[in-house]
Structure formats: structure tokens, C-alpha cells
Design an enzyme around this catalytic site. Sequence first.
Site, PDB file in Angstrom:
ATOM      1  N   SER A   1      42.230  40.841  41.306  1.00 33.74           N
ATOM      2  CA  SER A   1      40.720  40.515  40.809  1.00 33.74           C
ATOM      3  C   SER A   1      39.987  40.952  41.966  1.00 33.74           C
ATOM      4  O   SER A   1      38.963  40.039  41.963  1.00 33.74           O
ATOM      5  CB  SER A   1      40.835  39.542  40.472  1.00 33.74           C
ATOM      6  OG  SER A   1      41.711  39.158  39.646  1.00 33.74           O
TER       7      SER A   1
ATOM      8  N   ARG B   1      49.920  34.592  41.050  1.00 25.14           N
ATOM      9  CA  ARG B   1      51.557  33.891  40.139  1.00 25.14           C
ATOM     10  C   ARG B   1      51.823  35.351  39.716  1.00 25.14           C
ATOM     11  O   ARG B   1      51.374  36.378  39.524  1.00 25.14           O
ATOM     12  CB  ARG B   1      50.506  34.147  37.934  1.00 25.14           C
ATOM     13  CG  ARG B   1      50.126  32.407  38.640  1.00 25.14           C
ATOM     14  CD  ARG B   1      49.185  32.208  36.985  1.00 25.14           C
ATOM     15  NE  ARG B   1      48.134  33.673  36.421  1.00 25.14           N
ATOM     16  CZ  ARG B   1      48.710  34.249  35.060  1.00 25.14           C
ATOM     17  NH1 ARG B   1      49.391  33.428  34.218  1.00 25.14           N
ATOM     18  NH2 ARG B   1      47.698  34.876  34.658  1.00 25.14           N
TER      19      ARG B   1
ATOM     20  N   ASP C   1      41.384  42.087  37.252  1.00 25.33           N
ATOM     21  CA  ASP C   1      41.231  41.188  35.742  1.00 25.33           C
ATOM     22  C   ASP C   1      41.003  41.441  34.388  1.00 25.33           C
ATOM     23  O   ASP C   1      41.483  41.287  33.584  1.00 25.33           O
ATOM     24  CB  ASP C   1      41.839  39.986  36.467  1.00 25.33           C
ATOM     25  CG  ASP C   1      39.612  39.146  37.108  1.00 25.33           C
ATOM     26  OD1 ASP C   1      38.985  40.535  37.531  1.00 25.33           O
ATOM     27  OD2 ASP C   1      39.532  38.206  37.574  1.00 25.33           O
TER      28      ASP C   1
END
Length: 470
Positions: free
Chosen positions: A151, A88, A204
Site C-alpha cells: 500500500s 495481514r 491496495d
Amino acid sequence: MLHNSDARFRIEGASAAQQQAVDALAQQFLVSDERLAAIVKEFRRRMEVGLAADCTMLKMVLSHVVWRPTGRETGSYFAIDLGGTNLRVLRVTLDGAGGATTEHQKFVLTEDAKRRTLFDFVAQCVETFLDDRSLRPAASAPPLSIGFTFSYPIDQTSINSGTLLYWTKGLDVPGCVGRDVVRLLEDALLRVGLRARVAGVASDTVSTLLAAAYADPAAQMGVIFGTGTNAAYYEDVAAIAKWKGPDPPSREMAVSIEWGAFDSDELAILPYTPHDIKLDRKSLNPRRQVYEKMISGMYLGEVARNVVLWLADQRLLLDGRSSDVLNAMWSVDTSYLSAAALDDSPDLSEIREIIEKTLNVPMSTLVDRRIFKAIAILVGERAARLSTVGLVATLTKRPALLDRPLTVAMDGSMYEHYPGFDRIMTETVSRFIPARQFANIRFSLAKDGSGIGAAVLAMLATQHSAAAAQ
């Protein structure tokens, strides 16, 4: 023999051999409180080892984030949130009252990105996001400042640099392990003509923690239960023996536990079944992330598929039938288990659809479908209970904090969508923390935490960098 509380695994209409096999599965997958307590104790010990020195199990990565947001900060910041399935790109506007609004675009990671072109793919997505909104900076403008949620495990050497330790979540991009992921990203952005500076990089979970802390001063942990799993928390710097830098004013630092790797060195602590061992052996990263492989969304469907085939091979399920789909690794998505666990229709029609249409097995009986549902419940319940190992170990690491309100920010599809996951997790945690202190804990859904948190990180890094330069 099953206990009375496990009567839900009595399969109506099952043969004696089928029931015996389901009983054996229940014994393997239902983890007792006593076993959990022993695992929690070892998890805590491994946390201490990781805080003392670099190690191969719980990395306890120091984020270099030594500030908490006040919730009063304002401004718009760009962020990249790279997960295990999606990417994203966001522009986040902080409102100064603990809230944020976002505009974002989601991109699904292609197989080519996962195997070869990841950072160029990310750069092209950033370019698309900016160009679609006419946000591309002019050539004469200062470099774009971006917060980067990454992440995957890194050895973080500063707020905006980190060396990739190894890939997880099914990625295997060559030429990246051992290199600074920030430099890889900035170089890729330059290749598409974007001058950008990554103000900060974080896991994350650190980003989830920062997003929660912006909204709630009581936030102490950020946890992901999704495609993968990890957690971050604020640790007292005095307890971090391996920290060689100056004491920060806050006396705290956000630490990314990297808990998916728990027990990966030894495979001797967690309650493995033959089905877990088979998954690990055939995975892209054998003997790594073994805790993650027992509780996260990427893997639970494959654990269940191994169980289904084990029973089918004994002609105890589906009359021994299979299919090319069912025989293929990763063909059972964890969402199928969610649907199966929720199916309360008289003929278990949803499960029939999964078996006969999605998995292409020619026929299933009602007993087959009841056994399939039992498998889904067992695999999911074990995941929820094992998830509490890291939670309890971390919450009790700084017990004084439990004497006042404390928020644990949770994100990820398993926590949000898997039936019963949050309830079982919360009930299990309550058995290991005194009621007076448990009453102070609030588990909150941190929707979009890793994206908003990356923007909060960019804000904090930019502000403190500017303050240090004055």
C-alpha cells in the site's frame, strides 16, 4: 456570516468572540460545490498528464493487470496485505461463484518495523502464519506462490516487480526507496527459510478492485478511504500514452492513480487552512501526499488538534488550558472525532471524557464541548466532500461506462465507520453526475478487499503465466 444551512455551527452559550472564531472555521472548512467543480477539473487534467508520461503528482501507476477475473475461478491462494497500520497474512479459497472464504492472521506493525526492519518483520509474520497452521511447505516442494498487496507508491515495471518511489503513512524504512519491493520481500522470506515467489504485487486499491471484480463483473473502481487513501480503475489502454507494451486482449489495464499526492507539487489547488499547512510542515513527508492529509484517517485528528490549540491559544476554548498530551503531535486520534461527531447526549459526556480523561485537560465547559463537536464535524465533512474530487474525476474519465451498471468498491475505516462520511460523499457525487447516469452507480463496501484481491492477483498471474508458458 454563515448561511442558514450552517445553523448547526451556532454554538449555544458561546461568547461573540467564540462564535466569530467558529464562523471563521466554517468558512475555511466548508467547501462549496463551485470550488469542488474547479478542483475536479484540475484533477482530471492531472490524470491525463500522468497517463501521458511519468510525472511527480498523479503517478497513474500501470499495474500490468490486464485481465478481469470471471468469478468462476477456484482454488486456494496465499496473500500478504501490508497496510499503514497492520499486516495481514491470508489463505483465500475462491469458490467459483464470485465468493471467497479466508483464514487470516493480523499483525500490528511495530515501531521497529516502521523504522528499520519492515521486510524481515513481514517474513517472520508469514512464517508464524504458516507454522501455526502446519502449512509450511516441505523443502522439496515448489516455492510458495503469494500475492502481495503493497500500500505504498511504486513504479511498477511488471506484474511482479515494482520500485518503491517514497514512503507514506508514517513509514520511513531506510534502504528501500529506489529498490524492488518484491525482491526485498523474497530475500527476507529466504532469511527465515521460506522459498517463495511473489506471483504479483499491487496497490491496495488494485487489489480491492480485483476482489470486487471477482464478485461483480460491473466493478470498475476500487477505492480506499482509511489510514491513507488511493484509488484504482480500469482504463482503456488506448488512452494510456505512456504504455509501450503490446495491446492486451482485454484492451484494459488496472491503473493505480496514487491520488493522495494530488497538488503536492504546488499546494495551490486544494482549500488549505493554516492548520493543514502546520500539519504538513511538521509531518515526516512535508509537501507530499497533501490530498491524503486532508481526507484520510491518519491525519484528521492532527488537523483537529491544531484547530483546538489555535482556539486555546486565543483563550477561546478550554479557557486557554492545554496538557502535555494535547500538546503532543498525533495525540488526537481520528476515532475521537468520530465519537465527538456522534455525541448527542445533553451534556456531551463522551466529548467530556475525551477532553478531560483521554487528553488530560483538567476541565471543560459545555460550550467547550460544543465547539469541540463543531470542529469534529467540520474536519470530517470537509474530508468527505474532498473525497469526491477523485471519485467524480475518475468516474467521468470514461463517461460511456456510466450508461450501464457500474460498481465502485470502497474499503477503509473512514468510509465504513466515520459518521456521515459515506452519506455526504454519495450526496456530493450525485451533484456532479447526471441523475440518469448516477442511478447506474453502486457504491459497495468491499470488506477485506485488499486481502482477497491479493489472492485473486496471485491466481490471475499464476494462471496467465502458465498459459503463456504452454
